[in-house]
Write an enzyme that holds these catalytic residues in place. Structure first.
Site, PDB file in Angstrom:
ATOM      1  N   ASP A   1       0.835  -1.194   0.000  1.00  0.00           N
ATOM      2  CA  ASP A   1       0.000   0.000   0.000  1.00  0.00           C
ATOM      3  C   ASP A   1       0.875   1.252   0.000  1.00  0.00           C
ATOM      4  OD1 ASP A   1      -2.328  -1.569   0.274  1.00  0.00           O
ATOM      5  OD2 ASP A   1      -2.170  -1.545   2.462  1.00  0.00           O
TER       6      ASP A   1
ATOM      7  N   ASP B   1      -1.026  -2.462  -4.256  1.00  0.00           N
ATOM      8  CA  ASP B   1      -2.323  -2.762  -3.641  1.00  0.00           C
ATOM      9  C   ASP B   1      -3.099  -1.450  -3.510  1.00  0.00           C
ATOM     10  OD1 ASP B   1      -4.391  -4.158  -2.484  1.00  0.00           O
ATOM     11  OD2 ASP B   1      -3.329  -4.693  -0.671  1.00  0.00           O
TER      12      ASP B   1
ATOM     13  N   ASP C   1      -5.236   2.495   2.686  1.00  0.00           N
ATOM     14  CA  ASP C   1      -6.172   1.579   3.333  1.00  0.00           C
ATOM     15  C   ASP C   1      -6.249   1.885   4.820  1.00  0.00           C
ATOM     16  OD1 ASP C   1      -6.475   0.406   0.881  1.00  0.00           O
ATOM     17  OD2 ASP C   1      -5.603  -1.528   1.427  1.00  0.00           O
TER      18      ASP C   1
ATOM     19  N   ARG D   1     -12.999   1.860  -5.180  1.00  0.00           N
ATOM     20  CA  ARG D   1     -12.712   2.062  -3.756  1.00  0.00           C
ATOM     21  C   ARG D   1     -12.359   3.511  -3.459  1.00  0.00           C
ATOM     22  NH1 ARG D   1      -9.243  -3.352  -1.976  1.00  0.00           N
ATOM     23  NH2 ARG D   1     -10.686  -4.882  -2.842  1.00  0.00           N
TER      24      ARG D   1
END
Length: 319
Positions: free
Chosen positions: A134, A156, A160, A213
């Site tokens: 991330d 990724d 997050d 997302r």
């Protein structure tokens, strides 16, 4: 509405030359001079109480070893990133830290930051590029402000937030060349940790050609998504799942067929309340259910002005 640019007063320090890629503050070696907190402005929303490393010394780092040591050190610290820090693995960030890029050159490349089991962290004015994981991962952490950064090409997620984290503000960031952009709540089976937490404010971010997302939400209620600019978003903008409650308010959606919806993949639906959004060549979105009241005061910009405001102010170099 642009953030204020007020700064907090801080303890006296003097910045002296250091070794090993780090410049440190050491008041014992010279007459002290008045310093200010490195963070620019103040957070609004759920992360409003975040002060980062205010009250701590100032260090400037220019290589990975110095950065890793400073970021995971004990006590409050303000870390200036000079140039590019090349990481092989995710670097842990501990409590009471401010990490800020110098000018427009501060960059974290190759991997990202892991804000883990931490309280009171500010990340500002940095480019996160080419992470093998991330760009930033936040877990088991509270009072976090992620502001005016660029995120591009993570393996990724760009950013997050998960595992019982809460009281976070994500503001004025520019994300591009990203697929799974911003996840909030990592797993459908994590309700025991996440219900009653995962309260995050996303405002004035530029979701620039990213795919999905933006954010994808589980459990958090309320989550506040306001005054963001969605431009050419590929799969979808916001997804509310697993009983989450998301207020989608006064955003500008352009060339985005699916601005927001309920449920995603195998995850059951949450709730979305949508109001005062602006749509250009975009779908109308799917809303439904109820969302808990937003517990703070705020003054959103008019949605039709959000494109110009966000593109003029988001990302690195605009603090």
């Amino acid at each position: 509405m642009r953030r204020t640019s007020a700064r907090f007063a801080l303890a006296t320090v003097v910045v002296l030359g250091g070794v090993g890629g780090v410049t440190t503050a050491n008041a014992a070696d010279s007459e002290p001079a008045q310093a200010e907190t490195l963070a620019v402005g103040t957070p609004t929303g759920f992360g409003a109480d975040t002060t980062g490393g205010a009250g701590g010394d100032v260090v400037t780092v220019s290589d990975a070893d110095a950065f890793i040591e400073a970021a995971d050190s004990d006590g409050p610290l303000q870390i200036q990133v000079q140039g590019t820090i090349e990481l092989d693995d995710m670097a842990r960030v501990s409590s009471d830290k401010t990490i800020i890029g110098v000018g427009s050159s501060g960059r974290i490349d190759g991997s990202g930051l892991n804000i883990a089991d931490a309280d009171n962290v500010i990340i500002q004015n940095l480019t996160f590029s080419n992470s093998n994981d991330d760009g930033i991962n936040v877990q088991y952490s509270t009072n976090v402000w992620i502001d005016h950064n660029d995120f591009t090409n993570p393996n990724d997620g760009a950013l997050d937030i998960k595992r019982a984290s809460t009281d976070v503000t994500v503001s004025w960031n520019h994300t591009y060349d990203s697929d799974k952009n911003m996840l909030l709540g990592h797993d459908d089976g994590n309700a025991s940790e996440d219900v009653g937490r995962l309260n995050v404010t996303y405002h004035h971010n530029w979701f620039d050609g990213v795919n999905q997302r933006n954010p994808r939400v589980r459990f958090g209620d309320p989550v506040h998504v306001y005054n963001n600019y969605y431009d050419n978003v590929g799969s979808y903008g916001v997804a509310s799942t697993e009983d989450a409650g998301v207020l989608v308010e006064a955003n500008f959606f352009e060339n985005t067929e699916d601005p927001f919806h309920l449920g995603e993949a195998d995850s059951g639906p949450g709730s979305i309340v949508a109001r005062d959004n602006h749509f250009v060549n975009s779908g109308s979105g799917e809303a439904g259910g109820s969302v808990a009241s937003i517990p703070y005061g705020y003054s959103p910009d008019n949605a039709s002005s959000v494109k110009s405001i966000v593109t003029g102010g988001a990302g690195v170099g605009n603090i």
